[in-house]
Design a protein around this motif. Sequence first.
Motif, mmCIF file in Angstrom:
data_model
loop_
_atom_site.group_PDB
_atom_site.id
_atom_site.type_symbol
_atom_site.label_atom_id
_atom_site.label_comp_id
_atom_site.label_asym_id
_atom_site.label_seq_id
_atom_site.Cartn_x
_atom_site.Cartn_y
_atom_site.Cartn_z
ATOM 1 N N TRP A 192 -31.421 26.686 -57.441
ATOM 2 C CA TRP A 192 -30.837 27.689 -58.339
ATOM 3 C C TRP A 192 -29.634 27.142 -59.111
ATOM 4 O O TRP A 192 -29.373 27.552 -60.236
ATOM 5 C CB TRP A 192 -30.414 28.922 -57.538
ATOM 6 C CG TRP A 192 -31.564 29.640 -56.907
ATOM 7 C CD1 TRP A 192 -32.857 29.643 -57.332
ATOM 8 C CD2 TRP A 192 -31.530 30.437 -55.730
ATOM 9 N NE1 TRP A 192 -33.647 30.396 -56.498
ATOM 10 C CE2 TRP A 192 -32.848 30.903 -55.497
ATOM 11 C CE3 TRP A 192 -30.520 30.818 -54.840
ATOM 12 C CZ2 TRP A 192 -33.181 31.719 -54.423
ATOM 13 C CZ3 TRP A 192 -30.857 31.637 -53.770
ATOM 14 C CH2 TRP A 192 -32.166 32.080 -53.558
ATOM 15 N N MET A 193 -28.901 26.202 -58.498
ATOM 16 C CA MET A 193 -27.701 25.670 -59.144
ATOM 17 C C MET A 193 -28.023 24.597 -60.184
ATOM 18 O O MET A 193 -27.184 24.305 -61.034
ATOM 19 C CB MET A 193 -26.763 25.091 -58.085
ATOM 20 C CG MET A 193 -26.206 26.118 -57.109
ATOM 21 S SD MET A 193 -25.332 27.471 -57.924
ATOM 22 C CE MET A 193 -23.984 26.576 -58.709
ATOM 23 N N LEU A 194 -29.212 24.017 -60.108
ATOM 24 C CA LEU A 194 -29.543 22.930 -61.038
ATOM 25 C C LEU A 194 -29.444 23.350 -62.505
ATOM 26 O O LEU A 194 -28.759 22.671 -63.297
ATOM 27 C CB LEU A 194 -30.940 22.386 -60.725
ATOM 28 C CG LEU A 194 -31.068 21.543 -59.448
ATOM 29 C CD1 LEU A 194 -32.525 21.195 -59.175
ATOM 30 C CD2 LEU A 194 -30.236 20.268 -59.557
ATOM 31 N N PRO A 195 -30.090 24.427 -62.935
ATOM 32 C CA PRO A 195 -29.997 24.775 -64.364
ATOM 33 C C PRO A 195 -28.618 25.301 -64.760
ATOM 34 O O PRO A 195 -28.314 25.388 -65.955
ATOM 35 C CB PRO A 195 -31.074 25.855 -64.528
ATOM 36 C CG PRO A 195 -31.207 26.461 -63.181
ATOM 37 C CD PRO A 195 -30.990 25.343 -62.209
ATOM 38 N N MET A 196 -27.789 25.641 -63.768
ATOM 39 C CA MET A 196 -26.454 26.162 -64.054
ATOM 40 C C MET A 196 -25.408 25.053 -64.139
ATOM 41 O O MET A 196 -24.259 25.316 -64.496
ATOM 42 C CB MET A 196 -26.055 27.168 -62.967
ATOM 43 C CG MET A 196 -27.008 28.348 -62.874
ATOM 44 S SD MET A 196 -26.686 29.414 -61.452
ATOM 45 C CE MET A 196 -25.019 29.964 -61.816
ATOM 46 N N SER A 197 -25.794 23.822 -63.760
ATOM 47 C CA SER A 197 -24.847 22.707 -63.809
ATOM 48 C C SER A 197 -24.506 22.387 -65.264
ATOM 49 O O SER A 197 -25.317 22.550 -66.169
ATOM 50 C CB SER A 197 -25.437 21.490 -63.113
ATOM 51 O OG SER A 197 -26.673 21.127 -63.693
ATOM 52 N N LYS A 198 -23.262 21.895 -65.460
ATOM 53 C CA LYS A 198 -22.769 21.647 -66.818
ATOM 54 C C LYS A 198 -22.636 20.164 -67.157
ATOM 55 O O LYS A 198 -22.640 19.797 -68.324
ATOM 56 C CB LYS A 198 -21.397 22.321 -66.990
ATOM 57 C CG LYS A 198 -21.396 23.814 -66.714
ATOM 58 C CD LYS A 198 -22.315 24.566 -67.661
ATOM 59 C CE LYS A 198 -22.239 26.081 -67.405
ATOM 60 N NZ LYS A 198 -23.188 26.824 -68.275
ATOM 61 N N THR A 199 -22.514 19.333 -66.133
ATOM 62 C CA THR A 199 -22.332 17.900 -66.368
ATOM 63 C C THR A 199 -23.376 17.112 -65.600
ATOM 64 O O THR A 199 -23.993 17.608 -64.651
ATOM 65 C CB THR A 199 -20.933 17.445 -65.921
ATOM 66 O OG1 THR A 199 -20.823 17.595 -64.499
ATOM 67 C CG2 THR A 199 -19.843 18.269 -66.610
ATOM 68 N N TYR A 200 -23.547 15.856 -66.013
ATOM 69 C CA TYR A 200 -24.502 15.002 -65.310
ATOM 70 C C TYR A 200 -24.080 14.772 -63.863
ATOM 71 O O TYR A 200 -24.916 14.703 -62.962
ATOM 72 C CB TYR A 200 -24.623 13.653 -66.020
ATOM 73 C CG TYR A 200 -25.438 13.720 -67.297
ATOM 74 C CD1 TYR A 200 -26.823 13.816 -67.249
ATOM 75 C CD2 TYR A 200 -24.816 13.677 -68.546
ATOM 76 C CE1 TYR A 200 -27.577 13.868 -68.416
ATOM 77 C CE2 TYR A 200 -25.543 13.744 -69.719
ATOM 78 C CZ TYR A 200 -26.932 13.837 -69.647
ATOM 79 O OH TYR A 200 -27.674 13.902 -70.802
#
Length: 923
Positions: free
Chosen positions: A157-165
Amino acid sequence: MVSMSPVNYAGLALYFVVLAISMIASYCSTKSGARRGASGLLIAVTWFYILRFTINYPKTSWYQDGLNLFDVAYADVIWGQETGNWGYTQMLLCWAIVGTVWTINAPLYYQLFGLFGAMSGSYCLILPEHRREREEDRDTVHISLLVACLMAFLCVWMLPMSKTYRELSWWLWGLHVCLIVPKVLGLGRLGPRVHKGIVYLVLAFLSCLTHLASSRSPWPSSDCQISISVDVLASSLLTISFMTEQLSSPISLLLWTLVLYIASPGFALGAFLAFYHHDLHSLIVTALQSQVARVFGQESTAWMNLGYWKSAKSYGEACQSLAEVIGQEAQLCEADEVLCVGCGQGQELQFFRERFHPTRLQGLDAHGTRPEAPEEIRVGRVEEMAHGVNHIRCGEFSKILAVDCVYHFQKARFLRDSAKLARESLSMTDVVLRPDAPWWIRLLLCAMNIQWSNHWTEPQYRKALEEAGFSKISWKSLEPHVLSQLPGLSSLAPYLDYVLIHAEVKKHPRPLAAVIGSGMSGLIAAHLLEATHDVVIFEAGPKCGLVGLQEDLGGVAVDVPLRFMMPHYYQELLQVIRQLKIPTKAVPYNAAYQCGDEMLLVTSTSWFTHICQHAKYVPYLARLMFTVFFRPELPNETFLEYMKRHKLHDHEAYRIYSLHLSWMLSCTYEQANGTPAGVILGFIRASNPFVRMYQSSGNILRVYPTMRALQDRLLEGKVLKVNSPVAPFNGSREIDGTMYDAVIVATDAPAAGYLLGGEWQAMLSKIHYQKGRIIVHKDPALMPPKKEDWRTFNVREDGPDSTCQITVWLNKFWGRDDLSENLFETWNPAQECSPDLKVKDVQLSRATYTTAMHELWSWIQEKQGQDGFYVAGAYTLEGMSLLEQACQSAQRAVAALQRDCRASATDEHPAANSCQLKEKKLI
């Protein structure tokens, strides 16, 4: 301009090393060419795009910015929301989480191959036995597995919400850790456990929730998006293929395929496993029955049926009344031997025992391992009761009862199997469609886990009973005292009937088969044959041959020869042992190698030191395994010729390995080197010494306590005639005045040639047998000179007549440090032991293999079934292990016999699945 850092390059190298090792191990552990081919195709397609992306990566701005290749690749398939590929990516990730639980017992390298290579490519290779639950994990798993899976979903669930590489990379690593840790730690055995069906249902719900919360993705455009989308499609097809193996109804398969499309592959796999493999529906039914019991004023009961409410005042009374009417209809009496299928917690068994007092009463239920289940409940699925190794013997019971459970079985198969297993009758209750039932009733029944294929009307039911082999069918409606009395079901009563059915088994003579020889191949052949034939085993000696030489030393039994198995090579035999529920124990594998008094190598009993000892062999073993896997042998090439052609013969490790070959093949070094290369290379591929050297335990197993446990289980219910030598057949299958429909000759090659005569004798006489000697003793003179060098397996290069001597230290082999004196078993002793310390001395022989054997193996398979004769024995097929070859040869002989039997079956009773073989050639 910034390029990738050295750390990124090191991570990239480590990635490909782990992927290569896990991929090789996965392909080596799977013998199926179809599975390997499907996996190879998927890898070729998905990695074509990955490699193209990798080749073009240095030309991109990402590379110039120093970004990690894999972070960029994952970002391409995760970021982008409605314009990206997340809609497909989340399907694969959720499916992988469910798949982790599904294959929790499969080796770790499959998981690594899937995570670093392609999930679908890895799961194509996982064999069905790898997906089977261990006994302790059949119904429940440690809660840590559920926690790991929940953490994995959080990472997803957090993968698409991440902002940086960097943030994306951390969540990806977290996901990988969550999927790998349960494999590495093996899950704790202490602490709370949770029902596996509930775990699957939770994961299925989270998969569906993730799918519904994700936007639909457009058609994939980049290399990475195409690659992962192909993986999603392949994973979906794998799920459908797995469902196809389990479902008998095309309608049910179509509905599940629709569910997969709408709710995601992860949801479909999780829900299917929950309801079909772990009987979550039974928990729901039990809860509903408990609710019914409370409605009728009864708080708790072990009964589990709909009840017969004609005069009952409570749920427990109604359940007992239903069992009563079935018992009376079956006319149970003290002389009966009764099998009660789907018996739940066993309350009906207790009632039948107290009310009718049958001679024997056996329950069969998929959940017989529960603590509250009585001992007489046999664990197993009803669909398997007449099939496989652990089947119920034909005619073992006089009557079969099914109290309110038939609608959950594969009904047509259950009727056919019952007609084979019961000597007299079948009595049961079932839900039946009335002729005017509307179509939506069928949908409601499916929702109640009653398969579409089980929705029968009375005429369909009667026809199925007759086709299965029943006659004198009694049909009594129990309405309005069952469905009409239950809350929520009374409205369906106009369209459904609840009936009591009693049918007698038609009497049909079963074909008669003779098995000559009571060794491993003979006993397994007899055990498999009893599903369709009455079997008589003939043994010329005074004891059953499998453990006929076993020696009892005052409470300690010694198998002669000693039997032990490597799981990676003895797959068929170990599957038989597990299906028969015979325990096995690991044998500590450590060895000492010597030539005369010189010690060549003494392996450490410490895992770390053992690894350090073998570090110098790593380059050679890596080269060996690469060669064995990717460079096949030439036609008629011997093992030594193969090794010389690839310059692998001139090495210290080859010298050590030659000792193993002489030991395993029970032959001289020259004969081992002259063995067809394919025989030994197959063993090397399966054993994979490059991988096994890192494992500290589990490489060798033994039957516990001795092989007698296997022999006794295989002999259950069999007719064994000892001291009964058989005369040459001369083309007739008559033995002692009895004509047999089929004969399986499971002896050594000379005896088989003598019995069959003619062309058989001429061909089998070409097989050379190497004589060997085994002694059981207490003489330490046959061990290494220094006791600190003693190991479980002690191999001496200079055995008699160019063979190796091997001495097993039985105290360590058994794990019996409590024994007061040392016991040993030695093959091919290089010197005589003290007569006072000798316990047993026997001569044995084994077939040796030459390149000419390929022609003989093909000839034997072509001749199987001619005039009703079949041959089984280790010499009949390619391989290095006597036990595994004997098991496989028996399976092949029985499969050929039953195939011929079906081909020549009469139409008089087609459902009986048995026949008399034709007198002349059958193939």
